[in-house]
Design an enzyme around this catalytic site. Sequence first.
Site, PDB file in Angstrom:
ATOM      1  N   SER A 118       2.868   5.767  10.463  1.00  0.00           N
ATOM      2  CA  SER A 118       1.926   5.525  11.559  1.00  0.00           C
ATOM      3  C   SER A 118       2.019   4.074  11.991  1.00  0.00           C
ATOM      4  O   SER A 118       2.240   3.175  11.162  1.00  0.00           O
ATOM      5  CB  SER A 118       0.495   5.834  11.100  1.00  0.00           C
ATOM      6  OG  SER A 118      -0.451   5.343  12.023  1.00  0.00           O
ATOM      7  N   TYR A 142      -6.794   4.815   6.019  1.00  0.00           N
ATOM      8  CA  TYR A 142      -5.687   5.633   6.519  1.00  0.00           C
ATOM      9  C   TYR A 142      -4.425   4.793   6.692  1.00  0.00           C
ATOM     10  O   TYR A 142      -3.346   5.154   6.209  1.00  0.00           O
ATOM     11  CB  TYR A 142      -6.072   6.277   7.856  1.00  0.00           C
ATOM     12  CG  TYR A 142      -4.901   6.919   8.556  1.00  0.00           C
ATOM     13  CD1 TYR A 142      -4.355   8.102   8.076  1.00  0.00           C
ATOM     14  CD2 TYR A 142      -4.331   6.346   9.688  1.00  0.00           C
ATOM     15  CE1 TYR A 142      -3.265   8.692   8.710  1.00  0.00           C
ATOM     16  CE2 TYR A 142      -3.241   6.924  10.319  1.00  0.00           C
ATOM     17  CZ  TYR A 142      -2.719   8.099   9.827  1.00  0.00           C
ATOM     18  OH  TYR A 142      -1.635   8.671  10.455  1.00  0.00           O
ATOM     19  N   LYS A 146      -0.712   4.970   4.651  1.00  0.00           N
ATOM     20  CA  LYS A 146       0.592   5.125   5.304  1.00  0.00           C
ATOM     21  C   LYS A 146       1.550   4.012   4.873  1.00  0.00           C
ATOM     22  O   LYS A 146       2.746   4.244   4.670  1.00  0.00           O
ATOM     23  CB  LYS A 146       0.429   5.158   6.816  1.00  0.00           C
ATOM     24  CG  LYS A 146      -0.146   6.467   7.334  1.00  0.00           C
ATOM     25  CD  LYS A 146       0.768   7.630   6.996  1.00  0.00           C
ATOM     26  CE  LYS A 146       0.286   8.937   7.557  1.00  0.00           C
ATOM     27  NZ  LYS A 146       1.178  10.078   7.231  1.00  0.00           N
TER      28      LYS A 146
END
Length: 322
Positions: A118, A142, A146
């Site tokens: 991402s 998040y 990643k």
Amino acid sequence: MTTWLVTGGAGYIGAHVVRAFQAEGITPVVIDDLSSGHREFVPEGVEFVEGSILDTDLVAETLTRTGCAGVMHIAGFKYAGVSVERPLHTYAQNVTGTVSVLDAMARAGVDAYVFSSSASVYGTPDVDIVTEDQPLHPESPYGETKLIGEWLAADAVRARPALRAVCLRYFNVVGSGTDEVYDSSPHNLFPLVIEALLAGKTPHINGDDYATPDGTCVRDYVHVADLAISHVAAAKALADGRELLSAYNLGSGDGLSVAQIMDAMARMTGHDFVPTVGPRRPGDPARIVADGTAAARDLDWTMRWTVDEMVKSAWSARVAHS
């Protein structure tokens, strides 16, 4: 015929990658726990294994039984905002899950790995256009997971030289390549606008006083079908033994503003509206756009869809499921 495992292949992005594999004559196998995916998104005739990537034995058995040559790891908990409220869940799904996938690959002797990363790994960069060598400073659990996923890929390659891996970074994925699949996320801009219009409500903009041409935030919006093509190009490049970077941006290079998206929504859906405007959201930078030059060189990356076509395809797919 070559076979690849697609984790999260019943999800919005994964289901498009499955179709892109089929278009290239590569057999996809899907594993998905259906926590956010949809069984009906998996094409008829594609082997579907319902289960969690946290089940290492299941992943390893699936890889061995189907003779997979590689893994396209797309499964994950993808909601940055929610990850702040549920960090442990996010880490379990995205870090422990990735460890499980890499462990299963080692057990099964599978040596090709594409990781769906991402652009959130960059955090809020201090440049308008982000290249792959930009410092990595994720700002949410998040984004952190990643980045750890990328570290895990690099560490696994160092520990097992036969393994080849590449990570793909991108921001906002939109549109649809088929009416069979649509974005059902409750957090992404396109479905938020579309669901508001379907409910007879007026879409909303957070801030129109940014230092951008029209005052609204500028972001990368890339079409999911283009994204899928480059995922498969990465898989083929690994299989061919081609030299690749460890990570690539799949970015537009110029971006679109929220106002441009709203204008296209009004044009292409037949719902004429003027969005309401509220205050800025804290922490929203004026502009973040990724440079896709390296991916264009190595991974057949290009922006094939206009903003109107992106919106039209997203609307058509969502209405087909009404």
